[in-house]
Design a protein around this motif. Structure first.
Motif, PDB file in Angstrom:
ATOM      1  N   ARG A  10       6.998 -13.451 -18.485  1.00 18.96           N
ATOM      2  CA  ARG A  10       5.674 -13.189 -17.948  1.00 18.96           C
ATOM      3  C   ARG A  10       5.784 -12.211 -16.785  1.00 18.96           C
ATOM      4  O   ARG A  10       6.837 -12.079 -16.170  1.00 18.96           O
ATOM      5  N   VAL A  11       4.688 -11.574 -16.487  1.00 24.19           N
ATOM      6  CA  VAL A  11       4.616 -10.685 -15.326  1.00 24.19           C
ATOM      7  C   VAL A  11       3.969 -11.464 -14.190  1.00 24.19           C
ATOM      8  O   VAL A  11       2.886 -12.024 -14.358  1.00 24.19           O
ATOM      9  N   TYR A  12       4.628 -11.512 -13.053  1.00 19.50           N
ATOM     10  CA  TYR A  12       4.122 -12.208 -11.886  1.00 19.50           C
ATOM     11  C   TYR A  12       3.719 -11.192 -10.821  1.00 19.50           C
ATOM     12  O   TYR A  12       4.431 -10.223 -10.584  1.00 19.50           O
ATOM     13  N   ARG A  13       2.586 -11.420 -10.194  1.00 15.86           N
ATOM     14  CA  ARG A  13       2.134 -10.584  -9.081  1.00 15.86           C
ATOM     15  C   ARG A  13       2.311 -11.406  -7.811  1.00 15.86           C
ATOM     16  O   ARG A  13       1.758 -12.503  -7.692  1.00 15.86           O
ATOM     17  N   ILE A  14       3.100 -10.878  -6.875  1.00 18.47           N
ATOM     18  CA  ILE A  14       3.414 -11.599  -5.644  1.00 18.47           C
ATOM     19  C   ILE A  14       2.900 -10.813  -4.445  1.00 18.47           C
ATOM     20  O   ILE A  14       3.329  -9.684  -4.210  1.00 18.47           O
ATOM     21  N   ARG A  15       1.953 -11.389  -3.722  1.00 21.64           N
ATOM     22  CA  ARG A  15       1.465 -10.755  -2.491  1.00 21.64           C
ATOM     23  C   ARG A  15       2.612 -10.734  -1.489  1.00 21.64           C
ATOM     24  O   ARG A  15       3.254 -11.762  -1.236  1.00 21.64           O
ATOM     25  N   THR A  16       2.870  -9.557  -0.912  1.00 20.84           N
ATOM     26  CA  THR A  16       4.001  -9.400  -0.007  1.00 20.84           C
ATOM     27  C   THR A  16       3.599  -8.568   1.200  1.00 20.84           C
ATOM     28  O   THR A  16       2.855  -7.599   1.069  1.00 20.84           O
ATOM     29  N   GLN A  17       4.082  -8.961   2.373  1.00 14.30           N
ATOM     30  CA  GLN A  17       3.875  -8.197   3.601  1.00 14.30           C
ATOM     31  C   GLN A  17       5.235  -7.855   4.189  1.00 14.30           C
ATOM     32  O   GLN A  17       6.117  -8.711   4.270  1.00 14.30           O
ATOM     33  N   TYR A  18       5.385  -6.597   4.591  1.00 16.13           N
ATOM     34  CA  TYR A  18       6.545  -6.153   5.356  1.00 16.13           C
ATOM     35  C   TYR A  18       6.048  -5.892   6.765  1.00 16.13           C
ATOM     36  O   TYR A  18       5.180  -5.053   6.973  1.00 16.13           O
ATOM     37  N   ILE A  19       6.580  -6.616   7.728  1.00 15.51           N
ATOM     38  CA  ILE A  19       6.077  -6.546   9.090  1.00 15.51           C
ATOM     39  C   ILE A  19       7.158  -5.974  10.006  1.00 15.51           C
ATOM     40  O   ILE A  19       8.206  -6.582  10.198  1.00 15.51           O
ATOM     41  N   PHE A  20       6.873  -4.769  10.516  1.00  9.54           N
ATOM     42  CA  PHE A  20       7.758  -4.136  11.486  1.00  9.54           C
ATOM     43  C   PHE A  20       7.190  -4.420  12.869  1.00  9.54           C
ATOM     44  O   PHE A  20       6.009  -4.177  13.122  1.00  9.54           O
ATOM     45  N   GLU A  21       8.020  -4.934  13.745  1.00 10.15           N
ATOM     46  CA  GLU A  21       7.540  -5.274  15.080  1.00 10.15           C
ATOM     47  C   GLU A  21       8.361  -4.527  16.109  1.00 10.15           C
ATOM     48  O   GLU A  21       9.573  -4.384  15.975  1.00 10.15           O
ATOM     49  N   GLY A  22       7.683  -4.034  17.120  1.00  3.63           N
ATOM     50  CA  GLY A  22       8.361  -3.304  18.185  1.00  3.63           C
ATOM     51  C   GLY A  22       7.384  -3.000  19.297  1.00  3.63           C
ATOM     52  O   GLY A  22       6.309  -3.595  19.387  1.00  3.63           O
ATOM     53  N   VAL A  23       7.756  -2.061  20.156  1.00  2.20           N
ATOM     54  CA  VAL A  23       6.905  -1.691  21.287  1.00  2.20           C
ATOM     55  C   VAL A  23       6.792  -0.183  21.402  1.00  2.20           C
ATOM     56  O   VAL A  23       7.718   0.556  21.068  1.00  2.20           O
ATOM     57  N   PHE A  24       5.631   0.264  21.843  1.00  3.57           N
ATOM     58  CA  PHE A  24       5.416   1.637  22.268  1.00  3.57           C
ATOM     59  C   PHE A  24       5.272   1.607  23.782  1.00  3.57           C
ATOM     60  O   PHE A  24       4.587   0.741  24.328  1.00  3.57           O
ATOM     61  N   GLU A  25       5.925   2.519  24.469  1.00  2.82           N
ATOM     62  CA  GLU A  25       5.724   2.714  25.905  1.00  2.82           C
ATOM     63  C   GLU A  25       4.965   4.021  26.034  1.00  2.82           C
ATOM     64  O   GLU A  25       5.451   5.074  25.620  1.00  2.82           O
ATOM     65  N   VAL A  26       3.751   3.966  26.600  1.00  2.00           N
ATOM     66  CA  VAL A  26       2.891   5.133  26.647  1.00  2.00           C
ATOM     67  C   VAL A  26       2.345   5.333  28.058  1.00  2.00           C
ATOM     68  O   VAL A  26       2.028   4.371  28.750  1.00  2.00           O
ATOM     69  N   VAL A  27       2.285   6.583  28.479  1.00  2.00           N
ATOM     70  CA  VAL A  27       1.724   6.932  29.781  1.00  2.00           C
ATOM     71  C   VAL A  27       0.205   7.019  29.641  1.00  2.00           C
ATOM     72  O   VAL A  27      -0.302   7.753  28.792  1.00  2.00           O
ATOM     73  N   ALA A  28      -0.511   6.251  30.466  1.00  2.63           N
ATOM     74  CA  ALA A  28      -1.973   6.235  30.402  1.00  2.63           C
ATOM     75  C   ALA A  28      -2.529   5.752  31.731  1.00  2.63           C
ATOM     76  O   ALA A  28      -1.807   5.178  32.544  1.00  2.63           O
ATOM     77  N   GLU A  29      -3.827   5.970  31.940  1.00  2.00           N
ATOM     78  CA  GLU A  29      -4.477   5.551  33.174  1.00  2.00           C
ATOM     79  C   GLU A  29      -4.997   4.118  33.108  1.00  2.00           C
ATOM     80  O   GLU A  29      -5.332   3.535  34.133  1.00  2.00           O
ATOM     81  N   SER A  30      -5.095   3.548  31.915  1.00  2.00           N
ATOM     82  CA  SER A  30      -5.584   2.175  31.776  1.00  2.00           C
ATOM     83  C   SER A  30      -5.010   1.549  30.514  1.00  2.00           C
ATOM     84  O   SER A  30      -4.487   2.243  29.645  1.00  2.00           O
ATOM     85  N   ARG A  31      -5.156   0.232  30.400  1.00  2.00           N
ATOM     86  CA  ARG A  31      -4.717  -0.484  29.196  1.00  2.00           C
ATOM     87  C   ARG A  31      -5.456   0.025  27.967  1.00  2.00           C
ATOM     88  O   ARG A  31      -4.875   0.213  26.912  1.00  2.00           O
ATOM     89  N   GLU A  32      -6.775   0.219  28.126  1.00  2.00           N
ATOM     90  CA  GLU A  32      -7.579   0.672  26.985  1.00  2.00           C
ATOM     91  C   GLU A  32      -7.182   2.075  26.540  1.00  2.00           C
ATOM     92  O   GLU A  32      -7.103   2.355  25.351  1.00  2.00           O
ATOM     93  N   GLU A  33      -6.914   2.958  27.489  1.00  2.00           N
ATOM     94  CA  GLU A  33      -6.462   4.307  27.122  1.00  2.00           C
ATOM     95  C   GLU A  33      -5.108   4.242  26.413  1.00  2.00           C
ATOM     96  O   GLU A  33      -4.883   4.944  25.420  1.00  2.00           O
ATOM     97  N   ALA A  34      -4.217   3.386  26.892  1.00  2.00           N
ATOM     98  CA  ALA A  34      -2.909   3.225  26.247  1.00  2.00           C
ATOM     99  C   ALA A  34      -3.077   2.710  24.821  1.00  2.00           C
ATOM    100  O   ALA A  34      -2.463   3.232  23.883  1.00  2.00           O
ATOM    101  N   ARG A  35      -3.922   1.710  24.640  1.00  2.00           N
ATOM    102  CA  ARG A  35      -4.179   1.154  23.306  1.00  2.00           C
ATOM    103  C   ARG A  35      -4.755   2.236  22.387  1.00  2.00           C
ATOM    104  O   ARG A  35      -4.341   2.393  21.249  1.00  2.00           O
ATOM    105  N   GLN A  36      -5.715   2.994  22.893  1.00  2.00           N
ATOM    106  CA  GLN A  36      -6.350   4.043  22.100  1.00  2.00           C
ATOM    107  C   GLN A  36      -5.345   5.124  21.709  1.00  2.00           C
ATOM    108  O   GLN A  36      -5.336   5.587  20.565  1.00  2.00           O
TER     109      GLN A  36
END
Length: 76
Positions: free
Chosen positions: A4-30
């Motif tokens: 039989r053919v099986y369909r398996i939902r799969t997630q590949y999750i890469f986790e890490g950090v970005f260090e970004v120069v910004a004037e505020s948290r919201e600007e950094a997120r954006q």
């Protein structure tokens, strides 16, 4: 025995950090949401100048599997 053919939902999750120069948290997120990314088969990338961004990510993702369903199509 028929296979039989099986369909398996799969997630590949890469986790890490970005260090970004910004004037505020919201600007950094954006900046990260609009200028940074990852494409399968590619690399972590950013359109920001090197002096404004740095990152550290694992090259091996966490793998999560979810719902498994059987497809109607069968093979011999």
């Amino acid at each position: 025995m028929k296979k039989r053919v099986y369909r398996i939902r799969t997630q590949y999750i890469f986790e890490g950090v970005f260090e970004v120069v910004a004037e505020s948290r919201e600007e950094a997120r954006q900046k990260v949401r609009q200028n940074c990314g990852l494409v399968m088969g590619g690399n972590i990338h950013s359109t920001l100048p090197d002096e404004e961004i740095n990152w550290a990510f694992s090259t091996h993702p966490d793998v999560k599997t979810g719902r498994i369903t059987i497809q109607e199509k069968q093979t011999e």
